[in-house]
Design a protein around this motif. Structure first.
Motif, PDB file in Angstrom:
ATOM      1  N   ASP A   7       0.834  -1.203   0.000  1.00  0.00           N
ATOM      2  CA  ASP A   7       0.000   0.000   0.000  1.00  0.00           C
ATOM      3  C   ASP A   7       0.871   1.255   0.000  1.00  0.00           C
ATOM      4  O   ASP A   7       0.527   2.270  -0.613  1.00  0.00           O
ATOM      5  N   GLY A   8       2.007   1.183   0.690  1.00  0.00           N
ATOM      6  CA  GLY A   8       2.939   2.303   0.680  1.00  0.00           C
ATOM      7  C   GLY A   8       3.548   2.529  -0.691  1.00  0.00           C
ATOM      8  O   GLY A   8       3.729   3.672  -1.126  1.00  0.00           O
ATOM      9  N   LEU A   9       3.854   1.446  -1.393  1.00  0.00           N
ATOM     10  CA  LEU A   9       4.379   1.570  -2.752  1.00  0.00           C
ATOM     11  C   LEU A   9       3.361   2.211  -3.683  1.00  0.00           C
ATOM     12  O   LEU A   9       3.691   3.102  -4.479  1.00  0.00           O
ATOM     13  N   LEU A  10       2.100   1.768  -3.581  1.00  0.00           N
ATOM     14  CA  LEU A  10       1.062   2.330  -4.437  1.00  0.00           C
ATOM     15  C   LEU A  10       0.829   3.802  -4.128  1.00  0.00           C
ATOM     16  O   LEU A  10       0.633   4.622  -5.039  1.00  0.00           O
ATOM     17  N   LEU A  11       0.856   4.150  -2.844  1.00  0.00           N
ATOM     18  CA  LEU A  11       0.673   5.555  -2.464  1.00  0.00           C
ATOM     19  C   LEU A  11       1.832   6.401  -2.975  1.00  0.00           C
ATOM     20  O   LEU A  11       1.632   7.490  -3.534  1.00  0.00           O
ATOM     21  N   THR A  12       3.056   5.914  -2.811  1.00  0.00           N
ATOM     22  CA  THR A  12       4.226   6.658  -3.265  1.00  0.00           C
ATOM     23  C   THR A  12       4.197   6.850  -4.779  1.00  0.00           C
ATOM     24  O   THR A  12       4.478   7.946  -5.283  1.00  0.00           O
ATOM     25  N   ALA A  13       3.854   5.797  -5.501  1.00  0.00           N
ATOM     26  CA  ALA A  13       3.761   5.909  -6.955  1.00  0.00           C
ATOM     27  C   ALA A  13       2.711   6.940  -7.355  1.00  0.00           C
ATOM     28  O   ALA A  13       2.925   7.753  -8.265  1.00  0.00           O
ATOM     29  N   ASP A  14       1.580   6.924  -6.670  1.00  0.00           N
ATOM     30  CA  ASP A  14       0.510   7.876  -6.972  1.00  0.00           C
ATOM     31  C   ASP A  14       0.967   9.309  -6.703  1.00  0.00           C
ATOM     32  O   ASP A  14       0.657  10.234  -7.468  1.00  0.00           O
ATOM     33  N   LEU A  15       1.716   9.512  -5.638  1.00  0.00           N
ATOM     34  CA  LEU A  15       2.233  10.848  -5.328  1.00  0.00           C
ATOM     35  C   LEU A  15       3.213  11.313  -6.400  1.00  0.00           C
ATOM     36  O   LEU A  15       3.186  12.478  -6.821  1.00  0.00           O
ATOM     37  N   PHE A  16       4.076  10.418  -6.852  1.00  0.00           N
ATOM     38  CA  PHE A  16       5.001  10.779  -7.933  1.00  0.00           C
ATOM     39  C   PHE A  16       4.226  11.139  -9.204  1.00  0.00           C
ATOM     40  O   PHE A  16       4.606  12.073  -9.925  1.00  0.00           O
ATOM     41  N   GLU A  17       3.158  10.397  -9.482  1.00  0.00           N
ATOM     42  CA  GLU A  17       2.334  10.734 -10.651  1.00  0.00           C
ATOM     43  C   GLU A  17       1.745  12.125 -10.519  1.00  0.00           C
ATOM     44  O   GLU A  17       1.727  12.914 -11.473  1.00  0.00           O
ATOM     45  N   THR A  18       1.235  12.441  -9.331  1.00  0.00           N
ATOM     46  CA  THR A  18       0.658  13.761  -9.092  1.00  0.00           C
ATOM     47  C   THR A  18       1.694  14.851  -9.335  1.00  0.00           C
ATOM     48  O   THR A  18       1.381  15.929  -9.852  1.00  0.00           O
ATOM     49  N   LEU A  19       2.938  14.570  -8.991  1.00  0.00           N
ATOM     50  CA  LEU A  19       4.035  15.518  -9.184  1.00  0.00           C
ATOM     51  C   LEU A  19       4.591  15.473 -10.603  1.00  0.00           C
ATOM     52  O   LEU A  19       5.558  16.176 -10.904  1.00  0.00           O
ATOM     53  N   GLU A  20       3.999  14.628 -11.460  1.00  0.00           N
ATOM     54  CA  GLU A  20       4.423  14.456 -12.852  1.00  0.00           C
ATOM     55  C   GLU A  20       5.854  13.942 -12.969  1.00  0.00           C
ATOM     56  O   GLU A  20       6.554  14.214 -13.941  1.00  0.00           O
ATOM     57  N   GLN A  21       6.244  13.159 -11.975  1.00  0.00           N
ATOM     58  CA  GLN A  21       7.540  12.481 -12.008  1.00  0.00           C
ATOM     59  C   GLN A  21       7.284  11.023 -12.388  1.00  0.00           C
ATOM     60  O   GLN A  21       7.291  10.117 -11.549  1.00  0.00           O
ATOM     61  N   TYR A  22       7.056  10.821 -13.667  1.00  0.00           N
ATOM     62  CA  TYR A  22       6.534   9.533 -14.126  1.00  0.00           C
ATOM     63  C   TYR A  22       7.567   8.410 -14.047  1.00  0.00           C
ATOM     64  O   TYR A  22       7.209   7.258 -13.776  1.00  0.00           O
ATOM     65  N   ALA A  23       8.827   8.718 -14.276  1.00  0.00           N
ATOM     66  CA  ALA A  23       9.846   7.672 -14.175  1.00  0.00           C
ATOM     67  C   ALA A  23       9.901   7.113 -12.754  1.00  0.00           C
ATOM     68  O   ALA A  23      10.005   5.895 -12.549  1.00  0.00           O
ATOM     69  N   GLN A  24       9.825   8.009 -11.758  1.00  0.00           N
ATOM     70  CA  GLN A  24       9.840   7.565 -10.367  1.00  0.00           C
ATOM     71  C   GLN A  24       8.569   6.797 -10.026  1.00  0.00           C
ATOM     72  O   GLN A  24       8.607   5.799  -9.298  1.00  0.00           O
TER      73      GLN A  24
END
Length: 565
Positions: A288-305
């Motif tokens: 769940d932490g991985l999914l949340l972190t990925a979603d936050l990176f998407e929100t920040l438009e840091q797609y590679a991360q």
């Protein structure tokens, strides 16, 4: 500590004046990268700047923050220690040093490091104290510490959840369930993780029937691979293992995850991601932490991360399909639609029993104008949908659009109406079907009624108000159409189709100079390279040359005629 949440969020973009002008290059590059949330570049340039000005506290904090945002706790520790040695209050440095002490199981040191009145806040500080006390071997004192947090306004749900997890982690499942069962408000199990944790606890107590009833009550029969896996285990012959939190370190990771999840819609993602990364540093397998972190990176438009985080979810995890759906969306938003579609196609082979996988593939294909292929994917999704209510309306709506774009109107209309049977008041469907009928100049009275219902449901949607004005125009009710078309242009000032429509309406009521102005505006907004655009630039140019009446005559259409009572 004196650093506020807002200051933490800004720490990546603000630094004290530099001692030497020669440092301006790396510093400015770091700030530029940080303002775009490009933590990788920001970290590189802030480290270069710090090397030239090694005692600059603001640069130190910026290095720590950028490293922590990337999940590099180990690399951030030396700089955080140096910042602490300067007696500089820094909440970011404290987060890193706290994580480091937890990783090294230095629970006594952790308890000694936060004097009364200092720290992140009553929730985080209180829960860290409670878990660290348990880690130091003082179980009774730990339970008292959880209760102290629960006594504070607004913190009871968090505190009791963690107290229950602490009891379960040491095998006291009776004590953990006693906390859950005493919760008459539902504050403890208001999250998915809370529900699943309690199901595991009930199974350990050989109360599988109660666990199954809990899942049915909380999820209303809706299932996904994880819930299905839990249900299968509960129907088995042996109790489910309690896996949610099995150690003090897991519990402390859950503290930071809980805070990050709570902050998701309350604080900026550049701040929230710091807590999420601490949770992952403590427990790398926290899916769940991985999914949340990925979603936050998407929100920040840091797609590679974001993509890197999604890829860390193991293929045998029940949330793997969710991670792959997220990875596909991140690739699409990154401008890599072919790679996105490839991910989804692979997912249909590994998780082809899930309707959402096929519908997501259909969406991706539809967005690339591959409408025939999209219909095939939607057909597969429709065949797998068991509950034809609720959100399944969108499946039929999306398939209807794909049919309509191929010119298959009968199939499209049938799907639009199927979507409305499921969700009769859905404004998107009402508007699309109503507008399509208007464009085809059929069933105009029904189309107008649909669009009026859509406007009532979404009164500030420019697209829908445009549809209302256009329907009135098609019905010859030109004067009535004017205010609606003007309102649509207010809401969508640079949309070429809406401006074009307003021009036609103005022409119909005799305001020909204003019509020509609107057509010229519409033409200036047309992107002739956009295949999805509904604007017709050649037709607009022709209207500017000869007027709308002449264009209609050239097209063999009926001339404009005001409706009569």
């Amino acid at each position: 500590m004196t650093t506020s949440a807002a200051a933490i969020a800004l720490s990546l973009t603000v630094a004290m004046p530099l001692a030497a002008q020669s440092n301006a290059g790396p510093y400015l590059a770091a700030r530029a990268a940080a303002m775009k949330s490009d933590f990788e570049q920001a970290s590189t340039y802030f480290i270069q700047a710090l090397a030239r000005d090694p005692r600059n506290p603001a640069l130190m904090e910026s290095v720590v923050a950028s490293q922590l945002a990337l999940g590099r706790v180990e690399q951030a520790v030396p700089v955080a220690e140096a910042l602490a040695a300067l007696n500089q209050d820094s909440q970011i440095a404290d987060l890193v040093l706290t994580a480091d002490r937890i990783l090294n199981a230095e629970y006594d040191a952790l308890l000694e490091s936060a004097p009364e009145g200092q720290g992140v806040g009553p929730l985080v500080d209180g829960l860290i104290k409670a878990w660290a006390t348990l880690g130091a071997g003082r179980a009774n004192d730990a339970l008292t510490a959880f209760d102290e947090v629960a006594d504070q306004p607004g913190l009871q749900g968090f505190a009791l959840y963690h107290k229950a997890m602490a009891l379960a982690s040491v095998g006291d499942f009776e004590g953990a369930e006693e906390i859950f069962s005493a919760d008459t408000t539902g504050a403890i199990i208001q999250t998915r993780r809370g529900v699943l944790a309690r199901a595991e606890i009930l199974s350990q107590l050989e109360r599988d029937d109660e666990a199954l009833a809990l899942l049915e009550r909380m999820f209303s029969g809706a299932t996904d691979p994880e819930i299905e896996q839990v249900i299968e285990a509960l129907n088995g012959d042996t109790p489910m293992p309690f896996r949610h939190i099995t150690s003090v370190r897991d519990g402390l990771a859950e503290v930071f995850y809980s805070v990050a999840a709570a902050l998701r819609n309350e604080a900026g993602p550049e701040f929230t991601i710091l807590y999420a990364q601490v949770a992952l540093a403590l427990r790398p397998d926290h899916v769940d932490g991985l999914l949340l972190t990925a979603d936050l990176f998407e929100t920040l438009e840091q797609y590679a991360q974001a993509i890197a985080a999604y890829r860390q979810v193991p293929q045998n995890d029940p949330a793997y399909h969710a991670a792959e759906l997220g990875r596909a969306e991140a690739l699409r938003r990154w401008g890599k639609p072919d790679a996105s579609i490839e991910v989804l196609e692979q997912l249909t082979r590994s998780h082809g029993h899930l309707a959402t996988v096929h519908s997501s593939l259909g969406d991706a294909l539809r967005q690339e104008d591959r409408f025939a292929e999209a219909v095939v994917a939607y057909n597969r999704a429709a065949a797998l949908v068991e509950d034809h209510g609720g959100p399944s309306w969108f499946l039929y709506y999306a398939r209807a659009i794909s049919h309509e774009r191929q010119g298959n109107w009968e199939e499209a209309e049938a799907d639009f109406r199927a979507a409305l049977e499921i969700n009769p008041g859905q404004p998107q469907v009402l508007n699309y079907l109503g507008y399509s009928l208007v464009e085809k100049q059929i069933k105009l009275e029904e189309a107008l009624e649909m669009i009026e219902r859509a406007v009532a449901a979404s009164p500030d949607s420019g697209y829908i108000i445009d549809s209302l004005g256009w329907a009135l125009y098609r019905l010859g009710r030109y004067e009535e159409a004017v205010p609606h078309m003007e309102r649509a242009v207010e809401l969508m000032a640079v949309d070429p189709v809406v401006n074009d429509h307003l021009g036609d309406v103005y022409w119909a009521v005799g305001r020909k100079r204003e019509a020509e102005f609107q057509w010229a505006r519409a033409l200036s907004f047309v992107d002739e390279d956009d295949p999805m655009s509904e604007a017709k630039p050649e037709r607009i140019r022709r209207k500017l040359e000869v007027g709308l009446d002449a264009v209609l005559a050239e097209e063999g259409a009926e001339p404009l005629q005001v409706a009569t009572d």
